[in-house]
Design a protein around this motif. Sequence first.
Motif, PDB file in Angstrom:
ATOM      1  N   ASP A   1       0.586  -1.144  -0.072  1.00  0.00           N
ATOM      2  CA  ASP A   1      -0.041   0.043   0.065  1.00  0.00           C
ATOM      3  C   ASP A   1       0.900   1.319   0.131  1.00  0.00           C
ATOM      4  O   ASP A   1       1.869   1.251   0.675  1.00  0.00           O
ATOM      5  CB  ASP A   1      -0.854  -0.025   1.306  1.00  0.00           C
ATOM      6  N   PRO A   2       0.513   2.264  -0.934  1.00  0.00           N
ATOM      7  CA  PRO A   2       1.321   3.626  -1.004  1.00  0.00           C
ATOM      8  C   PRO A   2       1.155   4.367   0.492  1.00  0.00           C
ATOM      9  O   PRO A   2       0.084   4.214   1.312  1.00  0.00           O
ATOM     10  CB  PRO A   2       0.758   4.179  -1.883  1.00  0.00           C
ATOM     11  N   ASP A   3       2.291   5.024   0.868  1.00  0.00           N
ATOM     12  CA  ASP A   3       2.155   5.959   2.080  1.00  0.00           C
ATOM     13  C   ASP A   3       1.751   7.250   1.329  1.00  0.00           C
ATOM     14  O   ASP A   3       2.225   8.010   0.583  1.00  0.00           O
ATOM     15  CB  ASP A   3       3.679   6.227   2.622  1.00  0.00           C
ATOM     16  N   ILE A   4       0.724   7.855   2.249  1.00  0.00           N
ATOM     17  CA  ILE A   4       0.011   8.885   1.521  1.00  0.00           C
ATOM     18  C   ILE A   4      -0.023  10.099   2.708  1.00  0.00           C
ATOM     19  O   ILE A   4      -0.431   9.621   3.951  1.00  0.00           O
ATOM     20  CB  ILE A   4      -1.501   8.932   1.116  1.00  0.00           C
ATOM     21  N   LYS A   5       0.455  11.060   2.569  1.00  0.00           N
ATOM     22  CA  LYS A   5       0.392  12.316   3.391  1.00  0.00           C
ATOM     23  C   LYS A   5      -0.048  13.345   2.841  1.00  0.00           C
ATOM     24  O   LYS A   5       0.322  13.895   1.546  1.00  0.00           O
ATOM     25  CB  LYS A   5       1.669  12.490   4.052  1.00  0.00           C
ATOM     26  N   PHE A   6      -0.907  14.341   3.438  1.00  0.00           N
ATOM     27  CA  PHE A   6      -1.161  15.479   2.907  1.00  0.00           C
ATOM     28  C   PHE A   6      -0.681  16.654   3.823  1.00  0.00           C
ATOM     29  O   PHE A   6      -0.381  16.596   4.908  1.00  0.00           O
ATOM     30  CB  PHE A   6      -2.935  15.583   3.160  1.00  0.00           C
ATOM     31  N   PHE A   7       0.054  17.948   3.160  1.00  0.00           N
ATOM     32  CA  PHE A   7       0.358  18.967   3.874  1.00  0.00           C
ATOM     33  C   PHE A   7       0.135  20.191   3.007  1.00  0.00           C
ATOM     34  O   PHE A   7       0.253  19.980   1.677  1.00  0.00           O
ATOM     35  CB  PHE A   7       1.665  18.615   4.406  1.00  0.00           C
ATOM     36  N   LYS A   8       0.219  21.131   3.363  1.00  0.00           N
ATOM     37  CA  LYS A   8       0.091  22.376   2.518  1.00  0.00           C
ATOM     38  C   LYS A   8       1.666  22.881   2.350  1.00  0.00           C
ATOM     39  O   LYS A   8       2.537  22.921   3.275  1.00  0.00           O
ATOM     40  CB  LYS A   8      -0.557  23.506   3.408  1.00  0.00           C
ATOM     41  N   ILE A   9       2.098  23.192   1.162  1.00  0.00           N
ATOM     42  CA  ILE A   9       3.276  23.629   0.712  1.00  0.00           C
ATOM     43  C   ILE A   9       3.553  24.781   1.369  1.00  0.00           C
ATOM     44  O   ILE A   9       2.712  25.744   1.390  1.00  0.00           O
ATOM     45  CB  ILE A   9       3.316  23.687  -0.901  1.00  0.00           C
ATOM     46  N   GLY A  10       4.675  24.998   1.874  1.00  0.00           N
ATOM     47  CA  GLY A  10       5.172  26.114   2.784  1.00  0.00           C
ATOM     48  C   GLY A  10       4.439  26.447   4.077  1.00  0.00           C
ATOM     49  O   GLY A  10       4.504  27.269   4.801  1.00  0.00           O
ATOM     50  N   GLN A  11       3.909  25.216   4.572  1.00  0.00           N
ATOM     51  CA  GLN A  11       3.149  25.124   5.904  1.00  0.00           C
ATOM     52  C   GLN A  11       4.341  25.384   7.103  1.00  0.00           C
ATOM     53  O   GLN A  11       5.399  25.288   6.831  1.00  0.00           O
ATOM     54  CB  GLN A  11       2.572  23.665   6.150  1.00  0.00           C
ATOM     55  N   GLU A  12       3.951  26.200   8.015  1.00  0.00           N
ATOM     56  CA  GLU A  12       4.632  26.685   9.036  1.00  0.00           C
ATOM     57  C   GLU A  12       5.339  25.510   9.791  1.00  0.00           C
ATOM     58  O   GLU A  12       4.700  24.461   9.735  1.00  0.00           O
ATOM     59  CB  GLU A  12       4.113  27.443  10.122  1.00  0.00           C
ATOM     60  N   PHE A  18       9.552  17.666  -0.536  1.00  0.00           N
ATOM     61  CA  PHE A  18       9.818  16.959  -1.892  1.00  0.00           C
ATOM     62  C   PHE A  18       8.795  15.830  -1.899  1.00  0.00           C
ATOM     63  O   PHE A  18       8.265  15.693  -0.737  1.00  0.00           O
ATOM     64  CB  PHE A  18      11.229  16.534  -1.968  1.00  0.00           C
ATOM     65  N   LEU A  19       8.489  15.451  -3.024  1.00  0.00           N
ATOM     66  CA  LEU A  19       7.811  14.476  -3.511  1.00  0.00           C
ATOM     67  C   LEU A  19       8.619  13.168  -3.972  1.00  0.00           C
ATOM     68  O   LEU A  19       9.383  13.468  -4.885  1.00  0.00           O
ATOM     69  CB  LEU A  19       6.595  14.792  -4.430  1.00  0.00           C
ATOM     70  N   LEU A  20       8.384  12.255  -3.415  1.00  0.00           N
ATOM     71  CA  LEU A  20       9.169  10.923  -3.905  1.00  0.00           C
ATOM     72  C   LEU A  20       8.000   9.861  -4.293  1.00  0.00           C
ATOM     73  O   LEU A  20       7.334   9.334  -3.563  1.00  0.00           O
ATOM     74  CB  LEU A  20      10.064  10.213  -2.873  1.00  0.00           C
ATOM     75  N   MET A  21       7.999   9.605  -5.574  1.00  0.00           N
ATOM     76  CA  MET A  21       7.240   8.562  -6.105  1.00  0.00           C
ATOM     77  C   MET A  21       8.339   7.592  -6.791  1.00  0.00           C
ATOM     78  O   MET A  21       9.292   8.000  -7.517  1.00  0.00           O
ATOM     79  CB  MET A  21       6.258   9.075  -7.051  1.00  0.00           C
ATOM     80  N   ALA A  22       7.717   6.113  -6.709  1.00  0.00           N
ATOM     81  CA  ALA A  22       8.601   5.078  -7.049  1.00  0.00           C
ATOM     82  C   ALA A  22       8.045   3.728  -7.496  1.00  0.00           C
ATOM     83  O   ALA A  22       6.897   3.619  -6.795  1.00  0.00           O
ATOM     84  CB  ALA A  22       9.901   4.962  -6.338  1.00  0.00           C
ATOM     85  N   CYS A  23       8.343   3.119  -8.266  1.00  0.00           N
ATOM     86  CA  CYS A  23       7.559   1.648  -8.431  1.00  0.00           C
ATOM     87  C   CYS A  23       8.230   0.673  -7.584  1.00  0.00           C
ATOM     88  O   CYS A  23       9.218   0.950  -6.900  1.00  0.00           O
ATOM     89  CB  CYS A  23       7.620   1.307 -10.032  1.00  0.00           C
ATOM     90  N   ASP A  24       7.658  -0.694  -7.552  1.00  0.00           N
ATOM     91  CA  ASP A  24       8.415  -1.733  -6.824  1.00  0.00           C
ATOM     92  C   ASP A  24       9.813  -2.086  -6.799  1.00  0.00           C
ATOM     93  O   ASP A  24      10.468  -2.427  -6.012  1.00  0.00           O
ATOM     94  CB  ASP A  24       7.558  -3.002  -7.199  1.00  0.00           C
ATOM     95  N   GLY A  25      10.293  -1.466  -8.012  1.00  0.00           N
ATOM     96  CA  GLY A  25      11.847  -1.510  -8.297  1.00  0.00           C
ATOM     97  C   GLY A  25      12.793  -0.871  -7.154  1.00  0.00           C
ATOM     98  O   GLY A  25      13.603  -1.375  -6.637  1.00  0.00           O
ATOM     99  N   LEU A  26      12.161   0.016  -6.588  1.00  0.00           N
ATOM    100  CA  LEU A  26      12.767   0.627  -5.581  1.00  0.00           C
ATOM    101  C   LEU A  26      12.169   0.166  -4.283  1.00  0.00           C
ATOM    102  O   LEU A  26      12.997  -0.071  -3.249  1.00  0.00           O
ATOM    103  CB  LEU A  26      12.492   2.144  -5.381  1.00  0.00           C
ATOM    104  N   TRP A  27      10.803  -0.002  -4.071  1.00  0.00           N
ATOM    105  CA  TRP A  27      10.375  -0.259  -2.758  1.00  0.00           C
ATOM    106  C   TRP A  27      10.615  -1.889  -2.528  1.00  0.00           C
ATOM    107  O   TRP A  27      10.776  -2.337  -1.224  1.00  0.00           O
ATOM    108  CB  TRP A  27       8.981  -0.389  -2.712  1.00  0.00           C
ATOM    109  N   ASP A  28      11.119  -2.552  -3.429  1.00  0.00           N
ATOM    110  CA  ASP A  28      11.343  -4.053  -3.055  1.00  0.00           C
ATOM    111  C   ASP A  28      12.755  -3.978  -2.345  1.00  0.00           C
ATOM    112  O   ASP A  28      12.983  -5.030  -1.678  1.00  0.00           O
ATOM    113  CB  ASP A  28      11.506  -4.908  -4.308  1.00  0.00           C
ATOM    114  N   VAL A  29      13.612  -2.969  -2.344  1.00  0.00           N
ATOM    115  CA  VAL A  29      14.747  -3.038  -1.781  1.00  0.00           C
ATOM    116  C   VAL A  29      15.079  -2.165  -0.834  1.00  0.00           C
ATOM    117  O   VAL A  29      16.058  -2.129  -0.147  1.00  0.00           O
ATOM    118  CB  VAL A  29      16.175  -3.095  -2.923  1.00  0.00           C
ATOM    119  N   MET A  30      14.146  -1.268  -0.510  1.00  0.00           N
ATOM    120  CA  MET A  30      14.346  -0.111   0.445  1.00  0.00           C
ATOM    121  C   MET A  30      13.093   0.511   0.946  1.00  0.00           C
ATOM    122  O   MET A  30      11.778   0.307   0.171  1.00  0.00           O
ATOM    123  CB  MET A  30      14.921   0.947  -0.469  1.00  0.00           C
ATOM    124  N   ASP A  31      12.882   0.274   2.220  1.00  0.00           N
ATOM    125  CA  ASP A  31      11.648   0.817   2.829  1.00  0.00           C
ATOM    126  C   ASP A  31      11.557   2.338   2.833  1.00  0.00           C
ATOM    127  O   ASP A  31      12.603   3.226   2.417  1.00  0.00           O
ATOM    128  CB  ASP A  31      11.524   0.473   4.276  1.00  0.00           C
TER     129      ASP A  31
END
Length: 86
Positions: A1-12, A18-31
């Motif tokens: 399942d994807p990790d989803i977080k909501f926040f306002k850009i520039g929030q105090e 940054f935003l990190l999106m990747a497919c299973d090729g990354l998530w299979d070897v790294m949490d």
Amino acid sequence: DPDIKFFKIGQEGVIDEFLLMACDGLWDVMDGDDAVRIAKNLLFDKKLSAKDGAARLAELAQHLGSSDNITVVLIRFYWEEEESKD
């Protein structure tokens, strides 16, 4: 399942964003925690561009033995801080 977080850009209190999106090729070897820690290091300590940081994460996944397709997208957000109105 994807990790989803909501926040306002520039929030105090939120400085390095940054935003990190990747497919299973990354998530299979790294949490997620390791991927975020490495991405922060690449962007803010080593001062790499988002493009170069994504490439380094993909290379690391390959080095760690990923046998899946590896796609990494790293987006860094920039904003101007508002001047205080005193």
